[in-house]
Scaffold this motif. Structure first.
Motif, PDB file in Angstrom:
ATOM      1  N   GLY A  62      20.754  -3.732  27.324  1.00  0.00           N
ATOM      2  CA  GLY A  62      20.224  -5.126  26.908  1.00  0.00           C
ATOM      3  C   GLY A  62      18.962  -4.983  25.892  1.00  0.00           C
ATOM      4  N   LYS A  63      18.142  -3.979  25.906  1.00  0.00           N
ATOM      5  CA  LYS A  63      17.093  -3.603  25.118  1.00  0.00           C
ATOM      6  C   LYS A  63      17.237  -4.104  23.656  1.00  0.00           C
ATOM      7  CE  LYS A  63      13.591  -0.103  23.927  1.00  0.00           C
ATOM      8  NZ  LYS A  63      13.227   1.378  24.088  1.00  0.00           N
ATOM      9  N   LEU A  64      18.166  -3.728  23.043  1.00  0.00           N
ATOM     10  CA  LEU A  64      18.365  -3.959  21.675  1.00  0.00           C
ATOM     11  C   LEU A  64      18.585  -5.464  21.448  1.00  0.00           C
ATOM     12  CD1 LEU A  64      20.334  -1.124  20.208  1.00  0.00           C
ATOM     13  CD2 LEU A  64      17.838  -1.326  20.323  1.00  0.00           C
ATOM     14  N   ARG A  65      19.579  -5.869  22.353  1.00  0.00           N
ATOM     15  CA  ARG A  65      20.197  -7.296  22.058  1.00  0.00           C
ATOM     16  C   ARG A  65      18.666  -8.379  22.598  1.00  0.00           C
ATOM     17  NH1 ARG A  65      25.179  -7.186  25.738  1.00  0.00           N
ATOM     18  NH2 ARG A  65      24.098  -5.257  26.476  1.00  0.00           N
ATOM     19  N   TYR A  66      17.878  -7.958  23.623  1.00  0.00           N
ATOM     20  CA  TYR A  66      16.976  -8.877  23.947  1.00  0.00           C
ATOM     21  C   TYR A  66      16.082  -8.720  22.503  1.00  0.00           C
ATOM     22  CZ  TYR A  66      17.949  -9.477  28.880  1.00  0.00           C
ATOM     23  OH  TYR A  66      18.390  -9.788  30.127  1.00  0.00           O
ATOM     24  N   GLY A  67      15.690  -7.429  22.008  1.00  0.00           N
ATOM     25  CA  GLY A  67      14.964  -7.542  20.734  1.00  0.00           C
ATOM     26  C   GLY A  67      15.610  -8.666  19.630  1.00  0.00           C
ATOM     27  N   ASN A  68      16.933  -8.541  19.587  1.00  0.00           N
ATOM     28  CA  ASN A  68      17.544  -9.357  18.597  1.00  0.00           C
ATOM     29  C   ASN A  68      17.367 -10.889  18.889  1.00  0.00           C
ATOM     30  OD1 ASN A  68      18.529  -7.055  17.365  1.00  0.00           O
ATOM     31  ND2 ASN A  68      20.497  -7.531  18.030  1.00  0.00           N
ATOM     32  N   LYS A  69      17.066 -11.361  20.088  1.00  0.00           N
ATOM     33  CA  LYS A  69      16.702 -12.720  20.583  1.00  0.00           C
ATOM     34  C   LYS A  69      15.328 -13.051  20.427  1.00  0.00           C
ATOM     35  CE  LYS A  69      20.434 -13.633  24.184  1.00  0.00           C
ATOM     36  NZ  LYS A  69      20.763 -15.024  23.363  1.00  0.00           N
ATOM     37  N   ALA A  70      14.419 -12.079  20.509  1.00  0.00           N
ATOM     38  CA  ALA A  70      13.005 -12.112  20.277  1.00  0.00           C
ATOM     39  C   ALA A  70      12.911 -12.510  18.832  1.00  0.00           C
ATOM     40  CB  ALA A  70      12.205 -11.056  20.814  1.00  0.00           C
ATOM     41  N   ALA A  71      13.617 -11.701  17.979  1.00  0.00           N
ATOM     42  CA  ALA A  71      13.616 -11.655  16.437  1.00  0.00           C
ATOM     43  C   ALA A  71      14.031 -13.332  16.032  1.00  0.00           C
ATOM     44  CB  ALA A  71      14.243 -10.664  15.607  1.00  0.00           C
ATOM     45  N   GLU A  72      15.120 -13.663  16.790  1.00  0.00           N
ATOM     46  CA  GLU A  72      15.710 -14.904  16.343  1.00  0.00           C
ATOM     47  C   GLU A  72      14.905 -16.064  16.995  1.00  0.00           C
ATOM     48  OE1 GLU A  72      20.113 -17.226  17.394  1.00  0.00           O
ATOM     49  OE2 GLU A  72      19.472 -15.534  18.349  1.00  0.00           O
ATOM     50  N   THR A  73      14.129 -16.035  18.011  1.00  0.00           N
ATOM     51  CA  THR A  73      13.190 -16.923  18.179  1.00  0.00           C
ATOM     52  C   THR A  73      12.105 -17.192  17.170  1.00  0.00           C
ATOM     53  OG1 THR A  73      11.672 -15.475  19.472  1.00  0.00           O
ATOM     54  CG2 THR A  73      13.467 -16.909  20.677  1.00  0.00           C
ATOM     55  N   MET A  74      11.672 -16.024  16.451  1.00  0.00           N
ATOM     56  CA  MET A  74      10.843 -16.235  15.438  1.00  0.00           C
ATOM     57  C   MET A  74      11.022 -16.720  14.409  1.00  0.00           C
ATOM     58  SD  MET A  74       9.210 -12.137  15.500  1.00  0.00           S
ATOM     59  CE  MET A  74       8.167 -12.505  14.244  1.00  0.00           C
ATOM     60  N   ILE A  75      12.392 -16.961  14.013  1.00  0.00           N
ATOM     61  CA  ILE A  75      13.007 -17.658  13.224  1.00  0.00           C
ATOM     62  C   ILE A  75      12.874 -19.149  13.175  1.00  0.00           C
ATOM     63  CG2 ILE A  75      15.006 -18.354  11.681  1.00  0.00           C
ATOM     64  CD1 ILE A  75      16.287 -15.683  12.028  1.00  0.00           C
ATOM     65  N   TYR A  76      13.210 -19.584  14.500  1.00  0.00           N
ATOM     66  CA  TYR A  76      12.918 -20.831  14.942  1.00  0.00           C
ATOM     67  C   TYR A  76      11.613 -21.390  14.945  1.00  0.00           C
ATOM     68  CZ  TYR A  76      17.734 -20.185  16.545  1.00  0.00           C
ATOM     69  OH  TYR A  76      19.006 -19.783  16.910  1.00  0.00           O
ATOM     70  N   ALA A  88       9.796 -18.358  24.909  1.00  0.00           N
ATOM     71  CA  ALA A  88      11.118 -17.555  24.595  1.00  0.00           C
ATOM     72  C   ALA A  88      10.863 -16.169  24.369  1.00  0.00           C
ATOM     73  CB  ALA A  88      12.117 -18.305  23.971  1.00  0.00           C
ATOM     74  N   GLN A  89      10.037 -16.073  23.261  1.00  0.00           N
ATOM     75  CA  GLN A  89       9.733 -14.793  22.591  1.00  0.00           C
ATOM     76  C   GLN A  89       9.029 -13.836  23.667  1.00  0.00           C
ATOM     77  OE1 GLN A  89       7.522 -14.902  19.107  1.00  0.00           O
ATOM     78  NE2 GLN A  89       7.571 -12.437  18.849  1.00  0.00           N
ATOM     79  N   ALA A  90       7.913 -14.293  24.236  1.00  0.00           N
ATOM     80  CA  ALA A  90       7.330 -13.485  25.246  1.00  0.00           C
ATOM     81  C   ALA A  90       8.519 -13.265  26.267  1.00  0.00           C
ATOM     82  CB  ALA A  90       6.331 -14.470  25.953  1.00  0.00           C
ATOM     83  N   PHE A  91       9.439 -13.911  26.623  1.00  0.00           N
ATOM     84  CA  PHE A  91      10.428 -13.579  27.731  1.00  0.00           C
ATOM     85  C   PHE A  91      11.261 -12.466  27.260  1.00  0.00           C
ATOM     86  CE2 PHE A  91      14.644 -14.185  29.265  1.00  0.00           C
ATOM     87  CZ  PHE A  91      14.607 -13.890  30.520  1.00  0.00           C
ATOM     88  N   TYR A  92      11.633 -12.703  26.241  1.00  0.00           N
ATOM     89  CA  TYR A  92      12.621 -11.460  25.609  1.00  0.00           C
ATOM     90  C   TYR A  92      11.941 -10.342  25.380  1.00  0.00           C
ATOM     91  CZ  TYR A  92      16.311 -15.098  24.835  1.00  0.00           C
ATOM     92  OH  TYR A  92      17.167 -16.110  25.146  1.00  0.00           O
ATOM     93  N   SER A  93      10.605 -10.454  25.183  1.00  0.00           N
ATOM     94  CA  SER A  93       9.765  -9.120  25.178  1.00  0.00           C
ATOM     95  C   SER A  93       9.540  -8.497  26.151  1.00  0.00           C
ATOM     96  CB  SER A  93       8.389  -9.521  24.374  1.00  0.00           C
ATOM     97  OG  SER A  93       8.616  -9.905  23.067  1.00  0.00           O
ATOM     98  N   LYS A  94       9.487  -9.301  27.427  1.00  0.00           N
ATOM     99  CA  LYS A  94       9.247  -8.886  28.528  1.00  0.00           C
ATOM    100  C   LYS A  94      10.512  -8.041  29.047  1.00  0.00           C
ATOM    101  CE  LYS A  94      10.297 -11.152  32.174  1.00  0.00           C
ATOM    102  NZ  LYS A  94      10.316 -11.878  33.347  1.00  0.00           N
ATOM    103  N   GLU A  95      11.968  -8.681  28.836  1.00  0.00           N
ATOM    104  CA  GLU A  95      12.825  -7.906  29.163  1.00  0.00           C
ATOM    105  C   GLU A  95      13.006  -6.486  28.425  1.00  0.00           C
ATOM    106  OE1 GLU A  95      15.108  -8.930  31.609  1.00  0.00           O
ATOM    107  OE2 GLU A  95      13.606 -10.450  31.928  1.00  0.00           O
ATOM    108  N   VAL A  96      12.704  -6.617  26.875  1.00  0.00           N
ATOM    109  CA  VAL A  96      12.818  -5.240  26.263  1.00  0.00           C
ATOM    110  C   VAL A  96      11.699  -4.358  27.098  1.00  0.00           C
ATOM    111  CG1 VAL A  96      11.890  -4.123  24.148  1.00  0.00           C
ATOM    112  CG2 VAL A  96      13.214  -6.370  24.208  1.00  0.00           C
ATOM    113  N   ALA A  97      10.706  -4.595  27.597  1.00  0.00           N
ATOM    114  CA  ALA A  97       9.893  -3.583  28.288  1.00  0.00           C
ATOM    115  C   ALA A  97      10.764  -3.277  29.493  1.00  0.00           C
ATOM    116  CB  ALA A  97       8.665  -4.475  28.381  1.00  0.00           C
ATOM    117  N   GLU A  98      11.071  -4.120  30.172  1.00  0.00           N
ATOM    118  CA  GLU A  98      11.892  -3.975  31.574  1.00  0.00           C
ATOM    119  C   GLU A  98      12.777  -2.731  31.232  1.00  0.00           C
ATOM    120  OE1 GLU A  98      11.522  -4.716  34.602  1.00  0.00           O
ATOM    121  OE2 GLU A  98      10.023  -6.555  34.688  1.00  0.00           O
ATOM    122  N   ALA A  99      13.772  -3.159  30.116  1.00  0.00           N
ATOM    123  CA  ALA A  99      14.666  -2.247  29.823  1.00  0.00           C
ATOM    124  C   ALA A  99      14.279  -0.857  29.370  1.00  0.00           C
ATOM    125  CB  ALA A  99      15.793  -2.821  28.804  1.00  0.00           C
TER     126      ALA A  99
END
Length: 463
Positions: free
Chosen positions: A143-157, A295-306
């Motif tokens: 899920g590293k790439l998908r978490y990265g997508n979600k982090a990018a999506e939160t930047m839009i919001y 949310a962005q910080a959460f997804y960035s943390k998951e990217v680091a975990e992955a």
């Protein structure tokens, strides 16, 4: 053939495994508030100012923007269209959307083409040539790439709410400046009336001076007061021009200071509800921006975990090779390879572990910033409500004082008509009436300003 089947089985299994991984969702606002140490000491009085509101309930909201007239709305819409800051914010939203597209592209296969040809001068012959098409695809197993997508999506919001906040501030700034111009126009009328009254008193004192019933200092004092009034008019003219220029600048116009405004301040008549839904406050742009930052910080943390786990890349190459360039395209000597690469971190000097710790701290900070914005919002609403209540009370008392002074002036005028009171006393009463009218004008202006402050505190148009 067995090898090809094994590779196909491996490919299908990898795709299935990556698609079956359930991604974690970012914390909701309820979870953020529950686990927030900065909010543990806060107790919201639901039965007083804020009230939880069911989504099916409706609330009349016209009072929030009662101050917005048709003229002001026209100016605001023009500012939304031409203001440079709004356009910059729109560009940042588009940039965030492009960032999401870039992040999503990393989940798609990457295809490239290459070719090579050579000439052997010693042999005077063509060298070996080849042409290939290469495709590679990184499997998102963890899920590293998908978490990265979600982090990018939160930047839009977040960028969208930044623009909303900017528009809210822009609308409030235009409204304040507009009503400041109207207020100055009315203030100038009252000062001109005060000048006329003071000039009449000065002329009356000059007559009294000639017959020995007044002092020269009385006449000089009146003339000095007239000069101060006229100086105030000059200052107000300057402030009025500067205020109108500020509005024109916000609208993207050349600042000429020639904007037409209304002649009288409006009288607000609507009442603020005794109870306000808490959901109204939670939709403030600043709070939503803070929530998306969590949310962005959460997804960035998951990217680091992955990043701790192996990464798998599937690749295939197809092409042909031949001694001559023309023969290469006949595929007489085809090249085909199907394979994959597996890379897993073994020793990184603690980089991955440190990055995860950094992302954890950034998420903690984002949660605390959310609490800070939440508390600031509560404080601003309470301050605005208190300001509205205070000015309403003062305005009510000013009405009483104005009514009494008006009656006093009318009685003095009747006494003057029958000869029981002189002109000087009558003019003094008139000047007192003008002073209180000026005070009430100030309160009318402050009422509008406090209502605009409340509009800002409650989140503007985004309730």
């Amino acid at each position: 053939m067995k090898l090809l089947k094994s590779l196909m089985f491996f490919f299908v299994g990898s795709v299935t495994l990556s698609s079956c991984l359930n991604l974690k969702e970012a914390p909701t606002k309820e979870a953020i508030k529950q686990d927030n140490t900065a909010l543990e000491n806060m107790s919201i009085p639901n039965d007083w100012v804020f009230k939880e509101m069911d989504s099916t309930q409706k609330m009349e909201m016209d009072w929030v923007k009662e101050w917005e007239t048709e003229n002001i709305d026209t100016l605001i819409r023009e500012a939304y269209k031409y203001n440079a800051d709004v356009q910059i914010a729109s560009s940042r939203i588009e940039q965030a959307n492009l960032g999401l597209r870039l992040a999503e592209s990393r989940m798609k296969p990457q295809v490239g083409i290459g070719a090579s040809a050579a000439y052997l001068p010693v042999q005077n012959a063509a060298g070996p040539s080849y042409g290939i098409v290469n495709a590679s695809w990184e499997m998102d197993l963890w899920g590293k790439l998908r978490y990265g997508n979600k982090a990018a999506e939160t930047m839009i919001y977040s960028a969208e709410y930044v623009q909303k906040k900017l528009k809210q501030v822009l609308a409030a700034s235009i409204a304040r400046a507009y009503y400041t111009s109207v207020y100055i126009t009315e203030q100038k009328k009252l000062i001109k009336e005060a000048i006329e009254t003071t000039e009449s008193m000065s002329e009356f004192n000059q007559v009294r001076l000639k017959v020995g019933m007044a002092k020269e200092s009385d006449v000089l004092q009146m003339e000095a007061q007239i000069a101060k009034y006229k100086e105030t008019l000059v200052i107000l003219d300057q402030v009025e021009q500067d205020t109108k220029r500020a509005i024109e600048l916000l609208m993207g116009r050349y600042p000429k200071g020639e904007l037409a405004v209304e002649e009288d301040l409006m009288m607000l008549s609507s009442n603020i509800p005794a109870e306000l839904p808490l959901s109204m406050l939670e939709n403030r742009p600043e709070i939503m921006i803070s929530q998306f930052a969590v949310a962005q910080a959460f997804y960035s943390k998951e990217v680091a975990e992955a990043s701790r786990w192996p990464s798998l890349t599937l690749n295939t190459t197809f092409g042909g090779a031949n001694k001559t360039l023309q023969g290469m395209w006949n595929l007489s000597n085809p090249i085909l390879s199907i394979g994959g690469g597996l890379v897993t971190p073994i020793f990184t000097g603690g980089a991955i572990k440190t990055n995860i710790a950094i992302q954890n701290e950034q998420q903690k900070q984002a949660v605390l910033y959310y609490a800070k914005s939440y508390l600031n919002a509560l404080s601003e609403v309470e301050t605005s409500l208190n300001g509205v209540a205070a000015v309403e009370g003062r305005f009510e008392q000013s009405n009483v004082a104005l009514e009494k002074l008006q009656r006093t002036y009318e009685l003095s005028e009747k006494q003057y008509q029958v000869g029981n009171e002189n002109m000087f006393t009558l003019l003094q009463k008139q000047l007192q009436l003008i002073d209180e009218s000026t005070n009430q004008l100030n309160l009318k202006y402050e009422k509008i300003s406090q209502r605009i402050n409340l509009y800002m505190a409650l989140g503007g148009d985004y309730l």
